[in-house]
Write an enzyme that holds these catalytic residues in place. Structure first.
Site, PDB file in Angstrom:
ATOM      1  N   THR A 209      10.367 -26.160  23.421  1.00 27.26           N
ATOM      2  CA  THR A 209       9.300 -25.458  23.525  1.00 27.26           C
ATOM      3  C   THR A 209       7.998 -26.254  23.097  1.00 27.26           C
ATOM      4  OG1 THR A 209       9.006 -23.946  21.696  1.00 27.26           O
ATOM      5  CG2 THR A 209      10.471 -23.295  23.577  1.00 27.26           C
ATOM      6  N   CYS A 210       6.826 -25.640  23.150  1.00 22.78           N
ATOM      7  CA  CYS A 210       5.413 -26.345  22.810  1.00 22.78           C
ATOM      8  C   CYS A 210       5.551 -26.535  21.192  1.00 22.78           C
ATOM      9  CB  CYS A 210       4.279 -25.850  23.229  1.00 22.78           C
ATOM     10  SG  CYS A 210       4.098 -23.955  22.936  1.00 22.78           S
TER      11      CYS A 210
ATOM     12  N   SER B  58       8.089 -17.539  14.981  1.00 22.25           N
ATOM     13  CA  SER B  58       7.351 -17.919  15.915  1.00 22.25           C
ATOM     14  C   SER B  58       5.946 -18.081  15.358  1.00 22.25           C
ATOM     15  CB  SER B  58       6.972 -16.818  17.019  1.00 22.25           C
ATOM     16  OG  SER B  58       8.230 -16.813  17.778  1.00 22.25           O
TER      17      SER B  58
ATOM     18  N   GLU C 220       5.994 -12.627  18.839  1.00 20.47           N
ATOM     19  CA  GLU C 220       5.867 -12.907  20.207  1.00 20.47           C
ATOM     20  C   GLU C 220       7.252 -12.675  21.031  1.00 20.47           C
ATOM     21  OE1 GLU C 220       6.481 -15.612  21.967  1.00 20.47           O
ATOM     22  OE2 GLU C 220       7.273 -16.840  20.407  1.00 20.47           O
ATOM     23  N   THR C 221       7.125 -12.377  22.149  1.00 22.70           N
ATOM     24  CA  THR C 221       8.428 -12.216  23.025  1.00 22.70           C
ATOM     25  C   THR C 221       8.706 -13.397  24.054  1.00 22.70           C
ATOM     26  OG1 THR C 221       7.163 -11.245  24.781  1.00 22.70           O
ATOM     27  CG2 THR C 221       8.027  -9.712  22.943  1.00 22.70           C
TER      28      THR C 221
ATOM     29  N   GLN D 287      12.357 -18.104  26.581  1.00 24.33           N
ATOM     30  CA  GLN D 287      12.881 -19.502  26.453  1.00 24.33           C
ATOM     31  C   GLN D 287      14.142 -19.803  26.218  1.00 24.33           C
ATOM     32  OE1 GLN D 287       9.439 -20.195  24.027  1.00 24.33           O
ATOM     33  NE2 GLN D 287       7.989 -21.119  25.599  1.00 24.33           N
TER      34      GLN D 287
ATOM     35  N   GLY E 240       3.294 -23.692  35.565  1.00 24.46           N
ATOM     36  CA  GLY E 240       4.683 -22.907  35.032  1.00 24.46           C
ATOM     37  C   GLY E 240       4.316 -21.469  34.254  1.00 24.46           C
TER      38      GLY E 240
ATOM     39  N   MET F 252       3.638 -20.704  31.076  1.00 22.87           N
ATOM     40  CA  MET F 252       2.558 -20.678  30.188  1.00 22.87           C
ATOM     41  C   MET F 252       1.368 -20.578  30.842  1.00 22.87           C
ATOM     42  SD  MET F 252       1.559 -20.522  27.054  1.00 22.87           S
ATOM     43  CE  MET F 252       3.109 -21.190  26.207  1.00 22.87           C
TER      44      MET F 252
END
EC number: 1.2.1.70
Length: 417
Positions: A49-50, A105, A110-111, A116, A187, A189
């Site tokens: 992920t980012c 996170s 956060e969900t 992911q 996408g 995000m």
């Protein structure tokens, strides 16, 4: 075989390092195939992920798995070592549970990370890279995440990265309602960020994407229009806000492109938020006058809002996780005995077949069935009793005492003194 979790995240590595280790979604099948083929892992799942790149695997050699990661990305161990973490067995499980629950996170609670993780598991499953160990880990991981979210308020009052994007824009412009907003990529995000911007009713929403059709589908959700990436250079000057999140391995918005856009805008400010890893916007763009360029790491301060209350809930979540880690550790230990149980049963079956073969030969010779059965029972009894009897007759001191106690417990015996 070791359960291993290793990688880096926003806690341990800056964006400049994280982007070097990213796995775009389309590379995951090849990466998983390569990892298994290298024999550095028997099972594997890759989370990219980012904010993090992590590999969960069943590995005979943790060092070999790390070597594979370096080789796949063309990086040296020395270059990555300062930023990496390696966790085994129960610590790997604890990490997975915390990640899925949002405790690790950038935005506490956060969900999005849970989705992911599930995507990563699906990719591994489709690649044939999951086995009993990782299936067991992730089934428990998702169950723990559900328990944490239903039993605590860890996700309450959180400011998501998507909401933070709007807050940043509002620090630069008086009102989003007067802005033209461009989203580069189509996408998950981008969809999340676009939802938050659309709620502020901007003047215009445009989605730029490699495939026009996919861009149009997303733009229609927000009453916007779509363009292709090829149209970016001539269109960029129209937009006050640019949010990017593509899977491109190279920047798609360069300094020259933005310079021309700013000139055409007569130096009206432009807010750019690059949520991609690797970055979509060249780093040098941030040095231009009238351009406010932010990355995923730059919005960390905004998402701190409400963190204190969530931190208290996180302590409750940690208690839940600790209990579930203990259960998982018990499961791991039981798994380790499976080969021994199998070998024990195989040995017993060999003894059974050998005794049965002899009994059948005796019956074929005409021996009395009663005598054959008696001999068979004695033979099996002697075979079964030989190992514990031999153990009780050998050893001395503490070792002998331990063997006596173990055999008494195993056979549930309470001999009189």
């Amino acid at each position: 075989m070791h359960l291993l979790a290793f990688g880096l995240n926003h806690h341990t590595a800056p964006l400049s390092i994280r982007e070097k280790l990213a796995f775009p979604a389309e590379t995951l099948p090849r990466a998983l195939e390569s990892l298994l083929a290298s024999q550095a892992a028997r099972e594997a799942a890759i989370v990219s992920t980012c904010n993090r790149t992590e590999i969960y695997c069943s590995s005979p050699d943790p060092h070999a798995a790390l070597d594979w990661l370096c080789q796949f990305h063309g990086l040296s161990r020395a270059e990555l070592e300062p930023y990496l973490y390696r966790l085994e067995a129960s610590q790997a499980a604890r990490h997975a549970f915390r990640v899925a629950s949002g405790l690790d996170s950038m935005v506490l609670g956060e969900t999005q990370i849970l989705g992911q993780l599930k995507d990563a598991v699906r990719s591994a499953e489709h690649a044939g890279a999951l086995g009993t160990l990782l299936n067991g880990l992730f089934q428990r991981t998702f169950a723990v995440a559900k328990e944490v979210r239903s039993s605590t308020a860890v996700g309450a009052s959180s400011v998501s990265m998507s909401a933070a994007a709007v807050k940043l824009a509002e620090q630069i412009f008086p009102s989003v309602a007067e802005l033209n907003v461009l989203f580069v990529g189509a996408g998950e995000m981008i969809e999340l960020v676009a939802t938050h911007f659309a709620a502020r009713n901007p003047s215009c929403i445009t989605v730029a994407n490699r495939t026009l059709e996919r861009g149009q589908r997303l733009a229609e959700q927000f009453g916007g229009n779509a363009i292709t990436l090829a149209e970016l250079p001539e269109s960029l000057a129209r937009y006050d806000v640019v949010v990017t999140s593509t899977a491109s391995q190279l920047p798609i918005i360069g300094k020259g492109m933005v310079e021309r856009a700013i000139k055409a805008r007569r130096h009206r400010p432009m807010f750019m938020l690059d949520l991609a890893v690797p970055r979509d916007v060249e780093l040098e763009v941030g040095k231009l006058d009238d351009v406010f360029l932010y990355s995923v790491d730059d919005i960390a301060g905004i998402v701190e809002v409400g963190k204190e209350a969530r931190q208290n809930a996180a302590e409750e979540a940690e208690t839940i996780i600790q209990a579930r880690v203990a259960e998982f550790t018990d499961w791991l230990k039981k798994r380790e005995t499976v080969p021994l149980i199998r070998a024990l049963r195989d040995e017993a079956d060999r003894a059974r077949r050998h005794a049965l073969e002899g009994a059948l030969k005796q019956l074929a010779r005409g021996d009395a069935p009663e005598k054959v059965l008696e001999a068979l029972s004695v033979q099996l009894t002697n075979k079964l009793m030989h190992p514990p009897t031999q153990a009780l007759s050998s050893g001395s001191g503490a070792e002998h005492d331990a063997q006596v106690q173990a055999i008494a417990r195993l056979y549930r015996l309470h001999p009189e003194s």
